[in-house]
Design an enzyme around this catalytic site. Structure first.
Site, PDB file in Angstrom:
ATOM      1  N   GLU A 156       8.886 -45.878  17.471  1.00  0.00           N
ATOM      2  CA  GLU A 156       9.206 -44.867  18.479  1.00  0.00           C
ATOM      3  C   GLU A 156       9.475 -45.465  19.864  1.00  0.00           C
ATOM      4  O   GLU A 156       8.729 -45.204  20.814  1.00  0.00           O
ATOM      5  CB  GLU A 156       8.089 -43.822  18.568  1.00  0.00           C
ATOM      6  CG  GLU A 156       7.848 -43.102  17.256  1.00  0.00           C
ATOM      7  CD  GLU A 156       6.990 -41.833  17.414  1.00  0.00           C
ATOM      8  OE1 GLU A 156       6.580 -41.527  18.546  1.00  0.00           O
ATOM      9  OE2 GLU A 156       6.773 -41.156  16.400  1.00  0.00           O
ATOM     10  N   GLU A 357       6.208 -41.026   9.357  1.00  0.00           N
ATOM     11  CA  GLU A 357       5.129 -40.218   9.937  1.00  0.00           C
ATOM     12  C   GLU A 357       5.509 -38.746   9.854  1.00  0.00           C
ATOM     13  O   GLU A 357       6.641 -38.372  10.180  1.00  0.00           O
ATOM     14  CB  GLU A 357       4.880 -40.543  11.422  1.00  0.00           C
ATOM     15  CG  GLU A 357       4.192 -41.854  11.674  1.00  0.00           C
ATOM     16  CD  GLU A 357       3.920 -42.096  13.161  1.00  0.00           C
ATOM     17  OE1 GLU A 357       3.774 -41.114  13.926  1.00  0.00           O
ATOM     18  OE2 GLU A 357       3.868 -43.276  13.538  1.00  0.00           O
TER      19      GLU A 357
HETATM   20  C1  FCB Z   1       3.606 -40.329  16.929  1.00  0.00           C
HETATM   21  C2  FCB Z   1       2.953 -41.680  17.073  1.00  0.00           C
HETATM   22  C3  FCB Z   1       1.564 -41.741  16.475  1.00  0.00           C
HETATM   23  C4  FCB Z   1       0.784 -40.495  16.776  1.00  0.00           C
HETATM   24  C5  FCB Z   1       1.564 -39.294  16.337  1.00  0.00           C
HETATM   25  C6  FCB Z   1       0.822 -38.000  16.529  1.00  0.00           C
HETATM   26  O1  FCB Z   1       4.498 -40.155  17.958  1.00  0.00           O
HETATM   27  O2  FCB Z   1       3.752 -42.680  16.494  1.00  0.00           O
HETATM   28  O3  FCB Z   1       0.909 -42.890  16.954  1.00  0.00           O
HETATM   29  O4  FCB Z   1       0.541 -40.453  18.139  1.00  0.00           O
HETATM   30  O5  FCB Z   1       2.761 -39.229  17.048  1.00  0.00           O
END
Ligand code: FCB
Length: 782
Positions: A156, A357
């Protein structure tokens, strides 16, 4: 393949990141990272550094095929330049443990924990950081490459660049559009140089992880295809460029979007983009990791200034939408996942994808028989359905990793966020699987979702089995005497055999009762109130346990007040729980005039006969103040939240009364809101106005955590120079450094009292308000 099962070999697992779980921040020569400097929370996190065998065992028990973790750069290069081989020993052990458990490691090199030394040398706005990253990639790959098949370079980069250097809400907390854009470029360059380094070290597969959010207007949230006005279309396209294409185009096409270059040029010029950079960034990679949580919802709004996290966004409003949200306040729109995968497949064809994620923060209620996190299960299930649909449409998604294994340290939000499949008690580090973990284990076992959810038997099924009418079943369920003993026992047998749970329909068929309870919420305040959220959860589950159906209603506008009163007047509910009635409005009075029983969480602003449940705010604040005085503090200040809140008024009154008794004068600062930033701002003001201040009592823990940060920035040692005391005892309070002295507010007891109060009133019993005791919890900050 059925519509619920996934392709053969589909990879299931979880993701974590080093800073959020490891702890052990000085073990084996680790240096500080920008997050150690920035965060005011205790750095122990989940102590995964020491407890990794247990965590790997958990994953194994859940049947995980893959684990994506991140390597902590400051373990490997504590001062940014000198290799510390001991820092890699931990990952050595972790990898061996994973492989022995049959879990495939996916190693991520940068999840936001830049060595502080490199930040001091310029941080991501400096090109040298990208070069250093390549050296770090080589060192890690040389040591761990024999056991890692897939590498990710950066996680990210948008967040690292624009929240770290643009809005400053993440480490290192800089606020400069110019720095944000140069950081973004250098993070991309770090990926490009890192990819080269990893390949040179023999890496099999390399990818990068992007947070991607579909961008849409509020109306499109429920109708993606909705046509847009020219202005809105421009707003959507501009944010899409800033949030998504700024990264996807360089990585997958080797160029910046043409409409982005003028924006970057205005902010900082283009000199930081050197010849050859885009070729390096755009070298083919093997896998694109996608983190998806929520869409970005915007519309054109000419007067709007740019959001610091999106420099170049002037004239665009970021909107809140009336959809379901997670506890983070993020809208839940599962179909956005199919939308974005369709878009990636169309615009950037040919690259393998992985959902690296996806997951959700919800307030969990820990009960004796487990943690029944139905919301989290629903969230993941709905996203998996959307993912499955995208795969059927041709998206090349190879796997899905839940964010995250453990409840952890969620960056600037600290320990209050609960994203884990596994609950962690941060006082004892005990792990407990939530229902979602067990549910996910079953998903993995069957390589997909159950075709349909198990159907609940209905009134009709029972009636058919017992060969009676629905009304007869209803009569039996409601205990009416007018049913013959034979019929009654055959209905009860059917109920038992089928496992039928009588619902509102069954009960209301023959009674006037609706069995529904309205739970009316005033809009959650900015900054969030974790305790109220927890009380809401508890009271909901208690009332549901008592067979009630809960209807949630939001009281945020005059129009919504009118609708709620109408709903209650029409007797569509049997009772109302109103919380928290913190503003001086007349809703409670209007509702009580309907004759339907109403109970309140919190003493109302306007004196009223409606019974309420509250805690002893005055007594708590007085006890905290007396404690500070007894420790020899003489110059006490109080940070109050917004003064229209009854709770705040009461806490201030308790503080004042105690000072008066001791013959001392109060010093006050008002905070605009109840969040950490407001607490920090109010503390700065207090310290500025009263340099000899030696203690602060904050009206809430969130404000107190902000105060800790401001004290540190001002060079005041806590507790030596300044004592800080909060109020509430939220989870985060015991996890700050130093741990916060605070006043504990009983959460479960409040919910219990509220449920009891309402149930008694429904039975027509006379009831009076309840005020529960609070208790001072002394920790290191005072
Ligand atoms: C993402 C991040 C992770 C966590 C989630 C909720 O943006 O990569 O570390 O903070 O959000």
């Amino acid at each position: 393949m059925s519509t619920a099962s996934f392709p053969q070999g589909f990879v299931w697992g979880v993701s974590t990141s080093a800073f959020q779980i490891e702890g052990a921040t000085s073990a084996d020569g680790r240096g500080p990272s920008i997050w150690d400097t920035f965060s005011s929370d205790r750095a122990e996190a989940c102590d995964h550094f020491h407890r990794f065998p247990e965590d790997v065992r958990l994953m194994k028990d859940l049947g995980m095929a893959a684990y994506r973790f991140s390597v902590s750069w400051p373990r490997v290069f504590p001062d940014g330049v000198t290799l510390n081989p001991a820092g890699l020993d931990f990952y050595d052990r972790l990898l061996d443990e994973l492989l022995a458990a049959g879990i495939t490691p996916y190693a991520n090199l940068y999840h936001w924990d830049l060595p502080q030394a490199l930040e001091d040398a310029g941080g991501w706005p400096s090109r040298d950081t990208a070069r250093r990253f390549a050296g770090y990639a080589t060192a890690v790959a040389e040591r761990l490459g024999d056991r890692v098949g897939t590498w990710f370079t950066v996680n990210e980069p948008w967040v690292a660049a624009f929240l770290g250097y643009g809005s400053g809400i993440h480490a290192p907390g800089r606020k400069s559009a110019a720095d944000a854009f140069t950081s973004a470029h250098h993070l991309l360059l770090a990926h490009g140089l890192g990819l080269q380094a990893l390949r040179a070290a023999g890496a099999a597969k390399v990818g990068a992880v992007m947070n991607i959010s579909p961008v849409m207007t509020p109306a499109q949230v429920s109708d993606f295809g909705r046509p847009l006005s020219e202005e809105d279309a421009e707003a959507v396209a501009r944010i899409d460029t800033l949030a998504n294409r700024q990264f996807l185009d360089p990585l997958l096409r080797g160029e910046y979007p043409a409409d982005l270059l003028p924006v970057i040029e205005r902010a900082v010029g283009l000199d930081h983009i050197h010849d050859g950079d885009l070729a390096a960034i755009g070298r083919p990679m093997d896998l694109l990791g996608i983190n998806y949580y929520a869409p970005l919802v915007v519309q054109a709004q000419p007067s709007e200034p740019a959001d610091p996290a999106f420099p170049g966004s002037e004239g665009i409003l970021f909107c809140t939408v009336p959809t379901a949200v997670t506890a983070m306040g993020w809208p839940i729109v599962p179909n956005c996942l199919s939308l974005l995968l369709g878009r990636i497949s169309r615009d950037y064809p040919g690259i393998d994808l992985m959902i690296t994620e996806n997951g959700a923060d919800f307030v969990d209620v820990v009960t004796g028989d487990g943690i029944h996190d139905v919301d989290r299960i629903n969230f993941i299930e709905e996203h998996l359905r959307a993912l499955r649909a995208a795969i059927a449409d041709g998206a090349r998604v190879r796997g899905y990793l839940v964010w995250t294994l453990l409840d952890n340290l969620e960056w600037a939000d600290g320990y209050q966020r609960k994203f884990g499949l596994v609950h962690v008690d941060f006082a004892t580090q005990r792990r407990r699987m939530k229902d979602s973990a067990l549910w996910y284990r079953d998903v993995i076992r069957r390589n997909g979702l159950a075709d349909t959810r198990p159907r609940r038997p209905t009134l009709e099924t029972v009636a058919a089995r017992a060969q009676v009418s629905r009304a007869t079943v209803s009569r039996v369920v409601n205990g009416e005497a007018s049913v013959s003993p034979e019929v009654r026992s055959s209905v009860l047998r059917a109920v038992q055999e089928l496992g039928y749970v009588p619902n509102a329909a069954a009960r209301s068929l023959v009674t006037r009762r609706t069995n529904a309870i309205a739970l009316v919420l005033s809009v959650p305040r900015n900054g969030g109130d974790p305790l109220t959220a927890a009380v809401v959860q508890y009271v909901t589950s208690m009332l549901e346990g008592a067979g009630k159906q809960i209807t949630l209603m939001l009281a945020d506008t005059a129009e919504s007040h009118r609708r709620i009163v109408q709903h209650v007047e029409a007797r569509l509910v049997d009772g109302v729980v109103l919380l928290p009635p913190d503003r001086a409005d007349t809703l409670a009075e209007r509702l009580s005039r309907t004759g339907v029983p109403v109970v309140l969480l919190g003493k109302p602003a306007v004196a009223s006969l409606v019974p309420y449940v509250d805690v002893d705010n005055e007594g708590g604040a007085a006890a905290a103040t007396e404690h500070l005085l007894s420790r020899g503090r003489t110059r006490l200040g109080m940070i109050c939240g917004p003064m229209d809140l009854v709770t705040v008024q009461d806490r201030l009154a308790g503080h004042r009364a105690a000072l008066r008794r001791a013959g001392a004068q109060p010093l006050l600062a008002l905070a605009a809101d109840l969040d950490r930033a407001s607490g920090a701002a109010a503390t700065r003001q207090l310290l500025g106005d009263n340099p000899s201040l030696d203690a602060v009592l904050a009206a809430t823990d969130q404000l107190a955590i902000g105060a800790l940060r401001a004290a540190r920035e001002a060079g005041r040692r806590v507790p030596e120079d300044l004592a800080v005391v909060g109020f509430d005892d939220i989870d985060a309070a015991s996890a700050t450094t130093p741990a916060l002295t605070t006043v504990r507010v009983p959460v479960a007891d409040q919910a219990l009292a509220l449920a009891r109060l309402l149930l008694s009133r429904l039975e027509g019993r006379h009831t009076t308000s309840v005020v529960l005791p609070t208790r001072l919890v002394v920790r290191e900050s005072s």
